[in-house]
Design an enzyme around this catalytic site. Structure first.
Site, short mmCIF file in Angstrom:
data_model
loop_
_atom_site.label_atom_id
_atom_site.label_comp_id
_atom_site.label_asym_id
_atom_site.label_seq_id
_atom_site.Cartn_x
_atom_site.Cartn_y
_atom_site.Cartn_z
N PRO A 25 0.68 -1.08 0.08
CA PRO A 25 -0.03 0.10 0.06
C PRO A 25 0.82 1.09 -0.18
O PRO A 25 1.77 1.38 0.71
CB PRO A 25 -0.83 -0.27 1.38
CG PRO A 25 0.14 -1.00 2.24
CD PRO A 25 0.76 -1.95 1.48
N THR A 27 0.26 5.42 -0.08
CA THR A 27 -0.08 6.87 -0.33
C THR A 27 0.23 7.48 -1.57
O THR A 27 1.38 8.02 -1.61
CB THR A 27 -0.10 7.58 1.06
OG1 THR A 27 -0.81 6.89 1.78
CG2 THR A 27 -0.46 8.92 1.00
N GLN A 102 -6.63 -0.69 1.25
CA GLN A 102 -6.13 -0.53 2.84
C GLN A 102 -6.94 0.47 3.54
O GLN A 102 -6.95 1.42 3.20
CB GLN A 102 -4.66 -0.33 2.74
CG GLN A 102 -4.04 -0.11 4.14
CD GLN A 102 -2.65 0.33 4.36
OE1 GLN A 102 -2.63 1.51 3.79
NE2 GLN A 102 -1.80 -0.47 4.94
N HIS A 172 2.62 1.57 11.72
CA HIS A 172 3.14 2.94 11.30
C HIS A 172 2.78 4.03 12.15
O HIS A 172 2.78 5.25 11.58
CB HIS A 172 2.88 3.30 9.72
CG HIS A 172 3.69 2.23 8.81
ND1 HIS A 172 3.49 2.05 7.66
CD2 HIS A 172 4.34 1.19 9.20
CE1 HIS A 172 4.02 1.22 7.12
NE2 HIS A 172 4.71 0.38 7.87
N TYR A 174 -0.40 5.11 12.96
CA TYR A 174 -1.62 5.66 12.94
C TYR A 174 -2.72 5.04 14.03
O TYR A 174 -2.19 4.41 15.01
CB TYR A 174 -2.24 5.39 11.56
CG TYR A 174 -1.10 5.98 10.48
CD1 TYR A 174 -1.15 7.36 10.38
CD2 TYR A 174 -0.34 5.13 9.73
CE1 TYR A 174 -0.44 7.77 9.40
CE2 TYR A 174 0.61 5.90 8.88
CZ TYR A 174 0.50 7.25 8.63
OH TYR A 174 1.52 7.89 7.93
N ARG A 223 -2.26 -4.97 8.71
CA ARG A 223 -0.86 -4.70 8.70
C ARG A 223 -0.34 -4.06 9.89
O ARG A 223 -1.06 -3.27 10.74
CB ARG A 223 -0.62 -3.53 7.39
CG ARG A 223 0.72 -3.43 7.12
CD ARG A 223 0.85 -2.52 5.90
NE ARG A 223 2.00 -3.01 5.06
CZ ARG A 223 2.86 -2.31 4.48
NH1 ARG A 223 2.79 -1.13 4.59
NH2 ARG A 223 3.95 -2.80 3.62
C1 FMN Z 1 5.08 6.74 -1.36
C2 FMN Z 1 4.83 5.80 -0.26
C3 FMN Z 1 3.67 5.62 0.23
C4 FMN Z 1 3.29 4.89 1.39
N1 FMN Z 1 2.19 4.75 2.09
C5 FMN Z 1 1.73 3.89 2.76
C6 FMN Z 1 0.36 3.77 3.06
O1 FMN Z 1 -0.59 4.38 2.60
N2 FMN Z 1 0.07 2.58 3.73
C7 FMN Z 1 1.17 1.70 4.55
O2 FMN Z 1 0.81 0.66 5.09
N3 FMN Z 1 2.41 1.75 3.84
C8 FMN Z 1 2.71 2.74 3.13
N4 FMN Z 1 4.16 2.98 2.70
C9 FMN Z 1 5.02 1.88 2.98
C10 FMN Z 1 4.83 1.01 1.93
O3 FMN Z 1 3.70 -0.01 1.75
C11 FMN Z 1 6.16 -0.29 2.13
O4 FMN Z 1 6.01 -0.78 3.32
C12 FMN Z 1 7.39 0.43 2.38
O5 FMN Z 1 7.63 1.18 1.25
C13 FMN Z 1 8.65 -0.46 2.18
O6 FMN Z 1 8.72 -1.26 0.81
P1 FMN Z 1 9.60 -0.93 -0.18
O7 FMN Z 1 11.14 -0.98 0.21
O8 FMN Z 1 9.45 -2.30 -1.03
O9 FMN Z 1 9.21 0.35 -0.74
C14 FMN Z 1 4.25 3.94 1.71
C15 FMN Z 1 5.57 3.84 1.03
C16 FMN Z 1 5.68 4.83 0.19
C17 FMN Z 1 7.33 4.76 -0.68
#
Ligand code: FMN
Length: 366
Positions: A25, A27, A102, A172, A174, A223
């Site tokens: 997920p 944002t 999500q 995270h 929230y 999550r």
């Molecule tokens: C731009 C961005 C927005 C994110 N928004 C969310 C979110 O809305 N909900 C969430 O649980 N994690 C969010 N995350 C965390 C990601 O889901 C993920 O756990 C994190 O990027 C690690 O994975 P990666 O190393 O493959 O990027 C976000 C990460 C990024 C980069």
């Protein structure tokens, strides 16, 4: 590298996935006034076309006045927003994909840099986002009951629109995580308590209400993370015993899959074992788990927000752990944000075409 194990199908209740790769997920804030646009639908549709096994949407907020601090984060309530999500899931299905929203309540937040604020103060277990930072109201019993009902309605709507699953955002820092953390949950009623097990009460009630709304056969994901953006080294559960006391009430309430968020998937959760969070969650609950965190990239995501670039990296360690049975599914964030066809490239071993990640990728939907 032999990544064949990532391409085995996976079935659990309402989920029948063609492979083990989940889009994490993320944002994006491209939904003006909370309504996902045609561009948003095309963005997810492309990931389905690119062979992602399960797409988890960006966090999408439930029906509470102050569930969001960002005007452009999608809602998962109201006719216009739900019509937008119907368009999203239709495009994903047309491309042969599967998806879950999500569902999210941000809880007590920092004010957004845009200056936009919701029409009511932020709300949380004790008005705190982190120690020493109070930026909202302490929720009353009526607030809590209404929030639980709103989570339930969002899940029922997800099922009605045709999504294959729902993920509850309990990570995270929230709202749900604010209840878990003793530094932000100072309550002395049934939603507080000295132990992490006691502080699962709010999450348990959310899960039970969702389960009541969607029935037994609908796969439900939560999550979770030990860390918060305000406290990277925090551990809600400091021992396997504490983790068991945290996760098992959630499993008993109706969770099918634990999505265990780490910044780096290879980091061991506790001393004396190389198991990561997803590995421990599977071992302690017997439930399916999803791992995540810097899969296929050299650097982690919080540093990426601060401008650090990442290069493609090997999947060997991921495959080694998966082969060992540590987890069932693997979530990939930034690689899929930057490249809708990342999974296909892995599948077809077109590794020279893999891209790195830099913060500029956030400025548009590709
Ligand atoms: C731009 C961005 C927005 C994110 N928004 C969310 C979110 O809305 N909900 C969430 O649980 N994690 C969010 N995350 C965390 C990601 O889901 C993920 O756990 C994190 O990027 C690690 O994975 P990666 O190393 O493959 O990027 C976000 C990460 C990024 C980069």
């Amino acid at each position: 590298m032999n990544s064949e194990i990532l391409f085995r199908p996976f079935s659990l209740k309402s989920l029948n996935l063609k492979n083990r790769v989940v889009m994490a997920p993320m944002t994006r804030s491209f939904s003006p006034n909370g309504v996902p646009t045609e561009d948003v639908a095309n963005y997810y549709g492309k990931r389905a076309k690119g062979e992602v096994g399960l797409i988890l949407s960006e966090g999408t907020v439930i029906e509470r006045v102050s569930s969001s601090n960002d005007q452009n984060v999608p809602h998962f309530y109201g006719e216009k927003a739900l019509a937008g999500w119907q368009n999203v899931i239709n495009k994903v299905h047309d491309a042969g994909g599967a998806m879950g929203p999500q569902i999210w309540h941000m809880g007590v937040m920092d004010n957004h840099h845009s200056g936009w604020v919701p029409a009511a103060p932020f709300e949380g277990p004790s008005g705190l986002n982190r120690p020493g930072f109070n930026n909202g109201n302490t929720m009353t019993d009526a607030d809590i009951a209404d929030t639980i009902a709103a989570f339930g309605r969002a899940a029922a709507d997800a099922k009605r629109l045709g999504f294959e699953t729902v993920e509850i955002h309990g990570a995270h820092g929230y709202l749900i995580d604010q209840f878990f953390w003793d530094a932000t949950n100072l309550r002395t009623d049934i939603y507080g308590g000295k132990t992490l097990a006691e502080r699962t009460r709010f999450a348990v009630e959310v899960i039970k209400e969702i389960r009541r709304q969607v029935g037994d056969d609908f796969a439900l994901i939560i999550r979770l993370s030990q860390f918060k953006p305000s406290a990277y080294t925090n551990k809600l559960a400091k021992t396997p015993q504490e983790m068991e006391a945290w996760l098992n009430p959630l499993a008993d309430a109706g969770i099918d899959i634990f999505h265990c968020s780490q910044r780096r998937f290879w980091e061991p959760e506790f001393e004396g074992s190389d198991l990561n969070f997803a590995g421990w969650a599977k071992k302690l609950t017997g439930k399916a788990t999803i791992t995540v965190g810097s899969i296929g990239l050299t650097g982690e995501f919080m540093a990426a927000f601060a401008g650090e670039s990442s290069q493609p990296s090997s999947l060997d360690e991921l495959v080694r752990r998966m082969d060992r049975g540590d987890f069932d599914l693997v979530a990939v964030g930034r690689p899929l944000l930057a490249d809708p066809f990342w999974v296909q490239k892995i599948h077809e071993q077109r590794t020279s075409e893999l891209k790195g990640f830099s913060v500029e990728a956030l400025s548009q939907l590709v």
